[in-house]
Structure formats: C-alpha cells, structure tokens
Design an enzyme around this catalytic site. Structure first.
Site, PDB file in Angstrom:
ATOM      1  N   ASN A  41       0.816  -1.215   0.000  1.00 22.43           N
ATOM      2  CA  ASN A  41       0.000   0.000   0.000  1.00 22.43           C
ATOM      3  C   ASN A  41       0.854   1.272   0.000  1.00 22.43           C
ATOM      4  O   ASN A  41       1.666   1.484   0.897  1.00 22.43           O
ATOM      5  CB  ASN A  41      -0.898  -0.027   1.254  1.00 22.43           C
ATOM      6  N   HIS A 126     -13.913  -4.979  11.128  1.00 28.64           N
ATOM      7  CA  HIS A 126     -13.694  -3.701  11.807  1.00 28.64           C
ATOM      8  C   HIS A 126     -15.015  -3.009  12.133  1.00 28.64           C
ATOM      9  O   HIS A 126     -15.943  -3.037  11.332  1.00 28.64           O
ATOM     10  CB  HIS A 126     -12.898  -2.750  10.915  1.00 28.64           C
ATOM     11  N   ARG A 151     -12.827  -5.703  15.663  1.00 28.78           N
ATOM     12  CA  ARG A 151     -11.816  -4.723  16.053  1.00 28.78           C
ATOM     13  C   ARG A 151     -12.506  -3.380  16.213  1.00 28.78           C
ATOM     14  O   ARG A 151     -13.182  -2.921  15.285  1.00 28.78           O
ATOM     15  CB  ARG A 151     -10.733  -4.631  14.978  1.00 28.78           C
ATOM     16  N   TYR A 163      -6.430   8.170  12.380  1.00 27.78           N
ATOM     17  CA  TYR A 163      -6.260   7.191  11.307  1.00 27.78           C
ATOM     18  C   TYR A 163      -7.106   5.945  11.586  1.00 27.78           C
ATOM     19  O   TYR A 163      -7.101   5.421  12.692  1.00 27.78           O
ATOM     20  CB  TYR A 163      -4.783   6.779  11.170  1.00 27.78           C
ATOM     21  N   ASP A 214      -6.456  -1.826  17.928  1.00 22.41           N
ATOM     22  CA  ASP A 214      -5.167  -1.605  17.266  1.00 22.41           C
ATOM     23  C   ASP A 214      -4.601  -0.247  17.692  1.00 22.41           C
ATOM     24  O   ASP A 214      -5.209   0.792  17.430  1.00 22.41           O
ATOM     25  CB  ASP A 214      -5.407  -1.628  15.736  1.00 22.41           C
ATOM     26  N   HIS A 216      -1.735   0.823  16.641  1.00 24.42           N
ATOM     27  CA  HIS A 216      -1.035   1.280  15.434  1.00 24.42           C
ATOM     28  C   HIS A 216       0.339   1.899  15.701  1.00 24.42           C
ATOM     29  O   HIS A 216       0.672   2.970  15.173  1.00 24.42           O
ATOM     30  CB  HIS A 216      -1.930   2.239  14.629  1.00 24.42           C
ATOM     31  N   GLU A 240      -3.256  -4.681  19.555  1.00 27.60           N
ATOM     32  CA  GLU A 240      -2.341  -4.814  18.415  1.00 27.60           C
ATOM     33  C   GLU A 240      -1.353  -3.653  18.316  1.00 27.60           C
ATOM     34  O   GLU A 240      -1.720  -2.494  18.552  1.00 27.60           O
ATOM     35  CB  GLU A 240      -3.209  -4.860  17.143  1.00 27.60           C
ATOM     36  N   GLU A 266       2.490  -6.732  11.478  1.00 26.56           N
ATOM     37  CA  GLU A 266       1.985  -6.553  10.113  1.00 26.56           C
ATOM     38  C   GLU A 266       2.991  -5.855   9.206  1.00 26.56           C
ATOM     39  O   GLU A 266       2.902  -5.985   7.992  1.00 26.56           O
ATOM     40  CB  GLU A 266       0.637  -5.824  10.116  1.00 26.56           C
ATOM     41  N   ARG A 287       1.618 -11.310  13.287  1.00 28.29           N
ATOM     42  CA  ARG A 287       0.660 -10.742  12.335  1.00 28.29           C
ATOM     43  C   ARG A 287       1.183 -10.645  10.906  1.00 28.29           C
ATOM     44  O   ARG A 287       0.623  -9.889  10.085  1.00 28.29           O
ATOM     45  CB  ARG A 287       0.304  -9.324  12.810  1.00 28.29           C
ATOM     46  N   HIS A 316      -2.031 -10.525   8.775  1.00 24.28           N
ATOM     47  CA  HIS A 316      -2.638  -9.245   8.419  1.00 24.28           C
ATOM     48  C   HIS A 316      -3.528  -9.437   7.192  1.00 24.28           C
ATOM     49  O   HIS A 316      -3.097 -10.047   6.223  1.00 24.28           O
ATOM     50  CB  HIS A 316      -1.491  -8.288   8.080  1.00 24.28           C
ATOM     51  N   ASP A 320      -6.196  -3.572   1.807  1.00 22.83           N
ATOM     52  CA  ASP A 320      -5.121  -3.141   0.907  1.00 22.83           C
ATOM     53  C   ASP A 320      -4.183  -4.277   0.523  1.00 22.83           C
ATOM     54  O   ASP A 320      -3.147  -4.037  -0.105  1.00 22.83           O
ATOM     55  CB  ASP A 320      -4.361  -1.923   1.462  1.00 22.83           C
ATOM     56  N   GLU A 343      -8.187 -11.626   9.647  1.00 24.01           N
ATOM     57  CA  GLU A 343      -8.736 -10.273   9.544  1.00 24.01           C
ATOM     58  C   GLU A 343      -9.509 -10.170   8.240  1.00 24.01           C
ATOM     59  O   GLU A 343      -8.997 -10.519   7.175  1.00 24.01           O
ATOM     60  CB  GLU A 343      -7.602  -9.244   9.558  1.00 24.01           C
ATOM     61  N   TRP A 406       1.663   6.837  12.837  1.00 20.42           N
ATOM     62  CA  TRP A 406       0.226   7.113  12.682  1.00 20.42           C
ATOM     63  C   TRP A 406      -0.576   5.874  12.926  1.00 20.42           C
ATOM     64  O   TRP A 406      -1.762   5.864  12.835  1.00 20.42           O
ATOM     65  CB  TRP A 406      -0.081   7.694  11.295  1.00 20.42           C
TER      66      TRP A 406
HETATM   67  C1  CS2 Z   1      -4.322  -2.007  10.041  1.00 17.52           C
HETATM   68  C2  CS2 Z   1      -4.145  -1.785   8.557  1.00 17.52           C
HETATM   69  O1  CS2 Z   1      -5.561  -3.908   9.449  1.00 17.52           O
HETATM   70  C3  CS2 Z   1      -4.856  -3.409  10.304  1.00 17.52           C
HETATM   71  O2  CS2 Z   1      -4.580  -3.948  11.355  1.00 17.52           O
HETATM   72  O3  CS2 Z   1      -3.227  -1.781  10.823  1.00 17.52           O
HETATM   73  O4  CS2 Z   1      -5.334  -1.226   8.105  1.00 17.52           O
HETATM   74  C4  CS2 Z   1      -2.970  -0.921   8.117  1.00 17.52           C
HETATM   75  O5  CS2 Z   1      -3.099   0.361   8.626  1.00 17.52           O
HETATM   76  C5  CS2 Z   1      -2.902  -0.854   6.613  1.00 17.52           C
HETATM   77  O6  CS2 Z   1      -2.792  -2.136   6.095  1.00 17.52           O
HETATM   78  C6  CS2 Z   1      -1.742  -0.007   6.116  1.00 17.52           C
HETATM   79  O7  CS2 Z   1      -1.668  -0.080   4.734  1.00 17.52           O
HETATM   80 MG    MG Z   2      -2.964  -3.251  12.354  1.00 18.76          MG
END
Ligand code: CS2
Ligand code: MG
Length: 406
Positions: A41, A126, A151, A163, A214, A216, A240, A266, A287, A316, A320, A343, A406
């Site tokens: 991505n 999600h 999630r 985000y 998450d 992040h 996460e 991830e 992940r 993961h 994307d 996921e 982020w």
């Molecule tokens: C996220 C993702 O799915 C997840 O756990 O952390 O959406 C991640 O932000 C994206 O794959 C980034 O491209």
């Molecule tokens: Mg994640």
C-alpha cells in the site's frame, strides 16, 4: 516422458477497482496461469519495478514446481535480502507458484499444505465510530452479519481525525495523490479516552463477543503497559501494535505489567524480525501478511517456529492486500494448527468483480473454497477499466509539529 513444465511469461498488472492492487501473473509452457498479490500500500510502483526489472526475467525458463528452490534463489540470490519491497515481490512469486502447483494437481492449495485442520476460519472485521454510541451501533451491525470478533476503533476528543476512524460511513483513509495528508496525534488524549470506550463497548456487547483494538505503533513501552493494564477489564482478544517493536526487548516491560494478549508484526517482512518476539513469548499473535513477508513458503516456517512457543499466527488481512492474498492466507489458515484469527475488512465491490474468488465469508467465518490452486481468477479486461492512480495514507505529527507514527 516429457520434461518439467517451464515458466514462459511473468508480468505485472496494476489496477484500481476501488483501491490500488498490484498483481503478478505467471504463465507456464503447459498453459497454466498462476496469480500472486504484490500490493504494498502506497509503495506499489517500487514493487512493480522490482518484479518487472529484476525478478520476472529470472523466472523465465524455470520449473514452476520448484517453489522452495525459487524462493531460496530469489531471497539468497539477491544478496540484498529482506525489506518490505523485496519480500513482497518474493511473496508474489511464491503465491503464483503455489497457485500453479495447485492447478496442475487439480487441488486447492490447503490440500497441498497437509489438508484442513479446521472446518472454517474464524474472522474479525472492523467497527469504527467517532463517538462511542456510533461505535456500539457499528458493533451491532457487525454482529448481525454473524461476526463473533470485532476490532473497535474510536475517535479521540480534541483531535480532528484519527487514522482508521471515520466520522461518517464509508471511511477510506487512502487519498488520491502523491503527497500524503497530515493529521495531528495526541497520545495523552488517546490514553485518557480509549479505556472508557472499550469498557462501554464491552458493557454494550456482553461478555462473549471477542474485542480487538489496534494502537497502530503509537506508544512507548510504558504507555503500552499502562494501556494494557487499563484495558484488562474489557477482556480483549488482542491489543495490536502497541509499540513499533523494532526493538523487541522493550516488549518485556509491557509483558511485566499486563496479561493483555499482544498481536504484532503486520509491517515485518521476515522470520528474523519475529524470532525474539516468539522465542521470548513477547507476543501472542504474529501478524505477518502472507504477501509482505515472503509468501506461503515463508509463513509456513513462521507458523512452525511460533507453534513451538505456543504463539499463534494471525496474518494481516486488510483491504489493501488483494483477494489473492486473502485466499493465500485462508489456505494457510485452514491447514495450520496454530492459526489464530483472520482479519476481514471486506473489499470494494469492483474488487470482488476483478478478482473472482472461490473464498467465501459467511457468518463471520471464511473458507478458501475447493477450486484448484488459490481459487482466484483475475478478469484482466475488467481490471484495465480501473487504471492505477497513486493514493496514500495520511502521516501524523504531534501537537508540537514533530513526526510520529500514525
Ligand atoms: C491495520 C491496517 O488492518 C490493520 O490492522 O493496521 O489497516 C494498516 O493500517 C494498513 O494495512 C496499512 O496499509
Ligand atoms: Mg494493524
């Protein structure tokens, strides 16, 4: 007896059916086509060039059945090993070769991996809401679709954007363009707010629904420890990416303070980044994405290492990575005893049409299907109608203007 089949073409295909995907197509002399996902991505063109300029020419003439040898050839042979661009490209080749092997054998890939160890694969999806009430509504909607795991992410008072969380329906964080948008992040505000949100969601949902959250990569170890402790009453399935985990040692501090299960990895691209996290049991779920960490061949090795230490592999699976990577993750999940949870964010409708897949999502569970290979066919004519356009996720700065995760 005729000799082994040979790879006669290897091409990349960029398309944007709702979001950008990079796909590798490998064709053999016997007319078998293998598809691999190569989407990274926001850095799609780097992987496209790596494949087109470097790997595709080296694949021509090779025996497609020699998956492990090809993996070793591309990983060791480059000398410049590891890193997300390289490993995504290697992963795409690996997926395409497993697809070919399955099609040549007339078997779904999970059968080649030893067969199913479970009937279906539990998935989480999600739920997001800027306000906690909206979030609880989103959780209810997810439960109505049959999901038993979700999630949850929420807005943070005082911030304009977070985000991964929309203020309305239909949230898509990647914006068209070549320069990312900038958001402001405030860890203290997040830490003040999120335990209350999770407590409310737990009270709303009752004890059985599995809740995931998450962070992040945004926290320091002591902040992560504090958050883990504060979230213990919410009984999370996992928390996460509490820290960037580039330094695995720091997770020891988090573990010393909380029993909240941790999921990390991830953004990792090799087994080596997971080694200490697994052998010291600093995480509960690895992940790694099946594409970004070198494909099915690499994730099989990760799963074996993780199993020794009673760590689960829960790849993961955001929207994307393409439905091809989703398929690969599912074949692996069905055949891997220590798979944890999949996921499933879902896909924009055109992506389902371009990547026609045998996998299904029913009642919050996924199944790879029984089509030979990975079970995804790419409609190239339709894909051509969705041209690639650069798109980027936002970056974040603290209130003082300095960059943060982020
Ligand atoms: C996220 C993702 O799915 C997840 O756990 O952390 O959406 C991640 O932000 C994206 O794959 C980034 O491209
Ligand atoms: Mg994640």
């Amino acid at each position: 007896m005729s000799g082994p089949d040979r790879i006669v073409a290897a091409e990349v295909l960029l398309t944007s059916p709702g979001r950008n995907y990079l796909t590798l197509k490998i064709t053999t002399a016997e007319g078998v086509t293998g598809w691999g996902d190569a989407t990274l991505n926001g850095r799609e063109l780097a992987v496209a060039a790596y494949l087109r300029e470097h790997l595709c020419p080296q694949l021509l003439g090779r025996d497609p059945a020699r998956i492990e040898d090809t993996w070793q050839y591309l990983y060791r042979g480059a000398y410049w090993r590891r890193g997300p661009v390289t490993m995504t490209a290697v992963g795409a080749v690996d997926l395409a070769l497993w697809d070919i092997k399955g099609k040549a054998a007339g078997l779904p890939v999970y059968q080649l991996l030893g067969g199913a160890v479970r009937d279906r694969v539990r998935a989480y999806t999600h739920a997001t809401g800027w306000e906690t009430g909206q979030l609880c509504d989103a959780v209810d909607a997810v439960r109505e679709r049959g999901f038993t795991a979700v999630r949850v992410q929420s807005g943070v008072p005082g911030l304009d954007s977070v985000y991964g969380v929309g203020r309305g329906p239909g949230y898509e964080p990647a914006a068209r363009g070549t320069v990312p948008a900038e958001e402001v992040w405030d860890t203290a505000a997040y830490l003040r707010h999120v335990p209350g949100v999770l407590a409310e969601v737990r009270a709303h949902a009752g004890p059985e629904l599995a809740l995931l959250h998450d962070a992040h990569h945004r926290l320091t170890p002591i902040e992560a420890a504090r958050l883990g402790k504060a979230l213990e009453p919410a009984d999370l399935y996992w928390l996460e990416d509490v820290t960037p985990a580039e330094n695995p040692d720091v997770l020891r501090r988090v573990r010393a303070h909380t029993t909240v299960p941790l999921a990390i990895g991830e953004v990792f691209s090799t087994l080596w980044e997971f080694q200490q996290l697994i052998t010291e049991q600093l995480i509960d779920h690895a992940r790694a994405a099946v594409t970004h960490a070198g494909g099915i061949s690499a994730l099989r090795r990760l799963a074996v290492l993780a199993d020794v230490w009673q760590v689960k592999v829960s790849p993961h699976g955001p929207s994307d990575v393409s439905p091809i990577a989703m398929a690969a993750g599912l074949h692996l999940a069905l055949a891997t005893p220590n798979h944890g949870i999949a996921e499933y964010m879902g896909y924009p409708e055109p992506a389902h049409e371009v990547f026609r897949h045998a996998w299904t999502c029913t009642d919050g569970h996924l199944h790879p299907g029984d089509a030979p290979g990975l079970g995804v066919d790419v409609d190239e004519a339709l894909a051509a109608r969705y041209p690639y356009e650069p798109a980027l996720l936002p970056v974040a700065r603290r209130r003082d203007g300095s960059m943060t995760d982020w």
